[in-house]
Design an enzyme around this catalytic site. Sequence first.
Site, short mmCIF file in Angstrom:
data_model
loop_
_atom_site.label_atom_id
_atom_site.label_comp_id
_atom_site.label_asym_id
_atom_site.label_seq_id
_atom_site.Cartn_x
_atom_site.Cartn_y
_atom_site.Cartn_z
N ALA A 194 80.99 37.11 21.17
CA ALA A 194 81.81 38.32 20.93
C ALA A 194 82.13 39.22 22.74
CB ALA A 194 80.83 39.51 19.90
N GLY A 215 79.35 34.96 18.17
CA GLY A 215 80.51 34.67 17.44
C GLY A 215 81.44 34.30 16.93
N GLU A 241 80.51 31.59 14.66
CA GLU A 241 79.83 32.75 13.81
C GLU A 241 81.38 32.11 12.51
OE1 GLU A 241 77.71 35.53 15.15
OE2 GLU A 241 76.40 35.38 13.65
N GLU A 250 73.18 34.08 22.78
CA GLU A 250 72.83 35.34 22.45
C GLU A 250 72.03 36.12 23.00
OE1 GLU A 250 74.19 33.94 19.33
OE2 GLU A 250 75.72 34.69 18.76
C1 HXC Z 1 83.64 38.44 27.67
C2 HXC Z 1 84.17 36.29 28.32
C3 HXC Z 1 82.85 35.53 27.43
C4 HXC Z 1 82.36 36.59 26.24
C5 HXC Z 1 83.59 34.37 28.50
N1 HXC Z 1 84.52 35.41 29.06
N2 HXC Z 1 82.91 34.75 28.06
N3 HXC Z 1 83.93 37.64 28.51
N4 HXC Z 1 83.24 37.86 26.45
N5 HXC Z 1 81.93 36.43 25.10
C6 HXC Z 1 85.53 35.52 30.59
C7 HXC Z 1 84.30 35.43 31.22
O1 HXC Z 1 84.08 36.39 31.95
C8 HXC Z 1 85.18 35.38 32.34
O2 HXC Z 1 86.03 36.11 32.99
C9 HXC Z 1 85.71 34.12 31.60
O3 HXC Z 1 85.88 34.57 29.85
C10 HXC Z 1 85.95 32.57 31.63
O4 HXC Z 1 84.63 32.27 31.57
P1 HXC Z 1 83.65 31.67 32.82
O5 HXC Z 1 83.06 31.81 31.89
O6 HXC Z 1 84.36 31.75 34.14
O7 HXC Z 1 83.69 30.19 32.25
P2 HXC Z 1 83.32 28.73 32.28
O8 HXC Z 1 82.87 29.15 33.59
O9 HXC Z 1 83.74 27.81 32.00
O10 HXC Z 1 81.55 29.15 31.03
C11 HXC Z 1 82.68 28.77 29.88
C12 HXC Z 1 81.46 29.93 28.60
C13 HXC Z 1 80.40 30.92 29.70
C14 HXC Z 1 79.98 29.17 28.91
C15 HXC Z 1 81.84 29.73 27.75
O11 HXC Z 1 82.23 32.10 29.75
C16 HXC Z 1 79.70 31.64 28.29
O12 HXC Z 1 78.77 31.72 28.32
N6 HXC Z 1 80.58 33.07 27.78
C17 HXC Z 1 79.43 33.97 27.21
C18 HXC Z 1 79.22 33.43 26.14
C19 HXC Z 1 78.30 33.50 25.63
O13 HXC Z 1 76.89 34.63 25.54
N7 HXC Z 1 78.54 33.93 23.89
C20 HXC Z 1 77.46 34.73 22.93
C21 HXC Z 1 78.49 36.20 23.39
S1 HXC Z 1 77.49 37.41 21.92
P3 HXC Z 1 86.79 36.58 34.51
O14 HXC Z 1 87.32 37.54 34.64
O15 HXC Z 1 85.32 36.25 35.19
O16 HXC Z 1 87.65 35.23 34.88
C22 HXC Z 1 78.01 37.34 20.50
C23 HXC Z 1 77.18 38.47 19.58
C24 HXC Z 1 77.78 37.95 18.16
O17 HXC Z 1 78.56 36.81 20.86
C25 HXC Z 1 77.46 39.08 16.93
C26 HXC Z 1 78.36 39.52 15.88
C27 HXC Z 1 79.76 40.36 16.41
#
Ligand code: HXC
Length: 258
Positions: A65, A109, A112, A132
């Site tokens: 998400a 997400g 999911e 998460e």
């Molecule tokens: C918003 C995101 C994002 C996310 C990545 N980006 N994941 N933006 N929401 N979930 C953005 C980063 O901020 C970054 O933007 C760009 O995408 C590239 O990501 P990087 O981190 O620079 O890439 P990398 O170093 O290759 O790392 C990849 C990654 C990491 C391991 C996937 O991005 C990461 O950990 N992302 C978050 C994963 C996460 O926590 N997901 C769960 C979310 S909660 P910029 O502008 O800096 O280039 C969820 C709840 C679901 O999903 C519940 C139902 C709704």
Amino acid sequence: MYETIQTRVEAGKVGVIALNRPKQLNALNDQLMDELGAALKAFDADDAIGCIIVTGSEKAFAAGADIAAMAKYDFAETYGRDYISRNWETMRSIRKPVIAAVAGFALGGGCEVAMMCDFIIAADNAKFGQPEIKIGIIPGAGGTQRLPRALGKSKAMDMVLTARMMDAAEAERSGLVSRVVPLDKLMEEALGAALVICSYGRLAVMAAKEAVNRSFESPLSDGVLYERRLFQALFATSDQKEGMDAFLAKRPAEFKGR
Ligand code: HXC
């Protein structure tokens, strides 16, 4: 027509939906989930389409998400407008098979959404996770429910509590994904599976999906009865006659979807 997804039709009968917010690794915001839901419904309603594929990019199926959007939410926003149920539940209502073709990150997400699809074909670079907990929340779109059903309790707890990622080989070993293929073969494999499904009787395909999904919702005795009734109902279709006649005549079946 859409801004955050791309859609196309392959071979005249497979609807392909590609999540498309590359700068955010396909992070799932409201607009994307609305568009995904609309595209799924449109393909489901289109008689020419027999199977749907949902995919992302080579780097990310979806990294979860959209954290930038979620960071601003409070309880009133999430509970008050029932954040996520509105547009995240659409997948459950789709009656045609939906295959997830996953390359790269399928996190939170994203994992999911992949699990909401009927089965997952993964590229060898795929990484699955429910991270998460690292940002102070828990999975909110079925991760804590579908992961244990797919992987068993121990691995599901491990994933949800430690936030570790699972690679494609472990995901296949654990039953989360049905097949792993080299990255450059992912769409070919998914399309091949979709075309095989399209070659069968449409009603039997829909009944098969409905029956398997029922196994997650009901006790065994109810599920077995549900299956039997659908099985029996298929004897009212011309495709049952055609399938069995074709087998006995040693010729390919020509299903009509009736
Ligand atoms: C918003 C995101 C994002 C996310 C990545 N980006 N994941 N933006 N929401 N979930 C953005 C980063 O901020 C970054 O933007 C760009 O995408 C590239 O990501 P990087 O981190 O620079 O890439 P990398 O170093 O290759 O790392 C990849 C990654 C990491 C391991 C996937 O991005 C990461 O950990 N992302 C978050 C994963 C996460 O926590 N997901 C769960 C979310 S909660 P910029 O502008 O800096 O280039 C969820 C709840 C679901 O999903 C519940 C139902 C709704």
